[in-house]
Design a protein around this motif. Sequence first.
Motif, PDB file in Angstrom:
ATOM      1  N   ILE A 164      39.960  42.277  25.966  1.00 43.10           N
ATOM      2  CA  ILE A 164      41.386  42.141  25.655  1.00 43.10           C
ATOM      3  C   ILE A 164      42.117  41.720  26.924  1.00 43.10           C
ATOM      4  O   ILE A 164      41.926  42.314  27.981  1.00 43.10           O
ATOM      5  N   THR A 165      42.939  40.682  26.822  1.00 46.91           N
ATOM      6  CA  THR A 165      43.800  40.293  27.937  1.00 46.91           C
ATOM      7  C   THR A 165      45.245  40.533  27.523  1.00 46.91           C
ATOM      8  O   THR A 165      45.638  40.236  26.393  1.00 46.91           O
ATOM      9  N   THR A 166      46.042  41.062  28.430  1.00 53.45           N
ATOM     10  CA  THR A 166      47.445  41.332  28.121  1.00 53.45           C
ATOM     11  C   THR A 166      48.366  40.696  29.158  1.00 53.45           C
ATOM     12  O   THR A 166      48.187  40.873  30.356  1.00 53.45           O
ATOM     13  N   GLY A 167      49.310  39.908  28.678  1.00 59.69           N
ATOM     14  CA  GLY A 167      50.236  39.221  29.567  1.00 59.69           C
ATOM     15  C   GLY A 167      51.656  39.321  29.056  1.00 59.69           C
ATOM     16  O   GLY A 167      51.876  39.676  27.885  1.00 59.69           O
ATOM     17  N   PRO A 168      52.642  39.025  29.903  1.00 56.64           N
ATOM     18  CA  PRO A 168      52.495  38.365  31.194  1.00 56.64           C
ATOM     19  C   PRO A 168      51.973  39.310  32.287  1.00 56.64           C
ATOM     20  O   PRO A 168      52.028  40.508  32.097  1.00 56.64           O
ATOM     21  N   PRO A 169      51.461  38.672  33.390  1.00 54.74           N
ATOM     22  CA  PRO A 169      51.355  37.235  33.622  1.00 54.74           C
ATOM     23  C   PRO A 169      50.322  36.599  32.693  1.00 54.74           C
ATOM     24  O   PRO A 169      49.261  37.176  32.447  1.00 54.74           O
ATOM     25  N   HIS A 170      50.635  35.410  32.195  1.00 55.53           N
ATOM     26  CA  HIS A 170      49.780  34.762  31.214  1.00 55.53           C
ATOM     27  C   HIS A 170      48.519  34.159  31.827  1.00 55.53           C
ATOM     28  O   HIS A 170      47.621  33.739  31.096  1.00 55.53           O
ATOM     29  N   SER A 171      48.435  34.153  33.157  1.00 52.06           N
ATOM     30  CA  SER A 171      47.206  33.707  33.801  1.00 52.06           C
ATOM     31  C   SER A 171      46.024  34.590  33.404  1.00 52.06           C
ATOM     32  O   SER A 171      44.879  34.129  33.396  1.00 52.06           O
ATOM     33  N   LYS A 184      38.098  46.749  40.055  1.00 50.90           N
ATOM     34  CA  LYS A 184      39.131  45.975  40.746  1.00 50.90           C
ATOM     35  C   LYS A 184      38.513  44.826  41.536  1.00 50.90           C
ATOM     36  O   LYS A 184      37.387  44.921  42.014  1.00 50.90           O
ATOM     37  N   GLN A 185      39.309  43.773  41.647  1.00 51.49           N
ATOM     38  CA  GLN A 185      38.945  42.629  42.492  1.00 51.49           C
ATOM     39  C   GLN A 185      40.190  42.159  43.237  1.00 51.49           C
ATOM     40  O   GLN A 185      41.303  42.214  42.695  1.00 51.49           O
ATOM     41  N   PRO A 186      40.024  41.681  44.476  1.00 49.41           N
ATOM     42  CA  PRO A 186      41.182  41.232  45.261  1.00 49.41           C
ATOM     43  C   PRO A 186      41.903  40.066  44.587  1.00 49.41           C
ATOM     44  O   PRO A 186      41.307  39.288  43.847  1.00 49.41           O
ATOM     45  N   ILE A 187      43.201  39.976  44.856  1.00 55.36           N
ATOM     46  CA  ILE A 187      44.018  38.881  44.352  1.00 55.36           C
ATOM     47  C   ILE A 187      44.804  38.268  45.507  1.00 55.36           C
ATOM     48  O   ILE A 187      45.267  38.984  46.406  1.00 55.36           O
ATOM     49  N   ALA A 246      52.376  32.753  39.263  1.00 56.76           N
ATOM     50  CA  ALA A 246      51.954  32.905  40.657  1.00 56.76           C
ATOM     51  C   ALA A 246      50.687  33.738  40.822  1.00 56.76           C
ATOM     52  O   ALA A 246      50.195  33.897  41.946  1.00 56.76           O
ATOM     53  N   ARG A 247      50.136  34.257  39.714  1.00 57.47           N
ATOM     54  CA  ARG A 247      48.884  35.024  39.802  1.00 57.47           C
ATOM     55  C   ARG A 247      47.677  34.164  39.409  1.00 57.47           C
ATOM     56  O   ARG A 247      46.587  34.677  39.167  1.00 57.47           O
ATOM     57  N   LYS A 248      47.852  32.854  39.366  1.00 61.06           N
ATOM     58  CA  LYS A 248      46.800  31.940  38.928  1.00 61.06           C
ATOM     59  C   LYS A 248      45.555  31.983  39.816  1.00 61.06           C
ATOM     60  O   LYS A 248      44.450  31.676  39.371  1.00 61.06           O
ATOM     61  N   PHE A 249      45.729  32.380  41.087  1.00 56.64           N
ATOM     62  CA  PHE A 249      44.592  32.384  42.012  1.00 56.64           C
ATOM     63  C   PHE A 249      43.621  33.531  41.739  1.00 56.64           C
ATOM     64  O   PHE A 249      42.576  33.616  42.366  1.00 56.64           O
ATOM     65  N   PRO A 274      43.878  44.003  39.530  1.00 56.89           N
ATOM     66  CA  PRO A 274      43.806  43.513  40.906  1.00 56.89           C
ATOM     67  C   PRO A 274      43.726  44.670  41.906  1.00 56.89           C
ATOM     68  O   PRO A 274      44.281  45.748  41.666  1.00 56.89           O
ATOM     69  N   GLU A 275      43.032  44.411  42.986  1.00 51.00           N
ATOM     70  CA  GLU A 275      42.837  45.440  44.015  1.00 51.00           C
ATOM     71  C   GLU A 275      44.053  45.581  44.922  1.00 51.00           C
ATOM     72  O   GLU A 275      44.372  46.672  45.384  1.00 51.00           O
ATOM     73  N   ASN A 276      44.730  44.465  45.187  1.00 51.15           N
ATOM     74  CA  ASN A 276      45.833  44.468  46.168  1.00 51.15           C
ATOM     75  C   ASN A 276      47.054  43.728  45.620  1.00 51.15           C
ATOM     76  O   ASN A 276      47.539  42.769  46.215  1.00 51.15           O
TER      77      ASN A 276
END
Length: 426
Positions: free
Chosen positions: A140-147, A64-67, A115-118, A40-42
């Motif tokens: 590869i995705t690493t969580g949490p957050p599980h979103s 990066k992308q905004p969150i 809360a990072r679902k958006f 995330p960017e922010n």
Amino acid sequence: MKILIVTYYWPPAGGPGVQRWLAFVKYFREFDIEPVVFVPENPTYPLKDESFLAKIPNGVTVIKQPIFEPYKFAEFFSKKETKTISKGIISGATKQSLIQRLLLYIRGNFFIPDARKFWIKPSVRYLKNYLSENKIDLVITTGPPHSVHLIGMKLKKQLGLKWITDFRDPWTTIGYHEKLKLTKASMMKHKTLEKEVLNSTDQIIVTSFTTKEEFEEITDRPISVVTNGYDQEEISEAFLDTTFTVSHIGSLLSGRNPKKLWKALHDLTLENQDFAKAFQLQLVGAVSDDVLISIKEAGLKDFIDLKGYVSHKEAIQIQRSSQILLLIEIDSAATKCIIPGKLFEYMVSKRPILAVGPKDADIAKLIKETNSGCFFEYHEYKSIKYQILEYFKQFQEGKLYAEVKGIEKYSRRELTKSISEIIKSI
């Protein structure tokens, strides 16, 4: 081979969540893997450690992308409560304020899986374009957050790419889930999403043996255990404290409150004058009010040294200088799977570990395997007291150290080798 790593935690984030994949990224090139990192960017990080920025390898692509994060709006209710919850420090039900109960209910039932679902939809849109223009062999995705796993799942379904999920913690069996005031419908939604992710991915990586067993009940997808680990930090020589420092490094959540340990320490200060003169309880990191109250009520107020959050480099220095290192996990079946990254940093410091946690905890197996200390359950007052006294006698004789063995396989370079072999096998 080129891989895309999707993670929420990245420098300057502090705490353990960032260190696992920062280390893997550091070593991947040695195994002919080129990582690209999407973050995330922010972000709203509860902890920051600017020193981690220097550990990002030169030339690694970070996109990066905004969150959008609702925590910023929650601060209108209570900035303190919001920060406390985001750090994972949640008071027991009887001690929760009305605002905290409200925030937990909203967090648990309106923001699933978190809360990072958006960040999911905009990330999928952006990454679809990125993947169409750049050759990536695997995600590869690493969580949490599980979103973040839902980002991977959507990319898998839409593009048919290879996808690995890394679970640093479990999902629906994590200890704090029961504190989120989940309705039956919300809990069912979590379980449905968890099952869907576990049965859509090509490979699952977990950090503990218990989590592997739990997931094997849900899916037949391949599961590998790759624990957290340690780096040989370049730190100036550490001199042992002249006092009998018993140190805990990291967050002491409300549930990490071994009252029999506090009692044993207090009783030793009453029964042994030399112990009372030498002893110091050093707490490094965030400490919940519940735990601090218990320690003071146990009669240890005059022995506490509260240091608060320090940089990772300073934390390593403190570990190597301390006489005894405390490792405390919540006394619950849900936490027996937790193997914190600091356990391995404790091990390599070669200072004796005194661990307290639930029955059949995975950490107990590792401590015994490496001969790095002792593990006790919460109720074992006499055994805890006896062991501390034995450590103190060794301290007085100048013979207190841990004869650690077999920890080389937990170095982050060796763990990256294991991850690399998994990546190349898919």
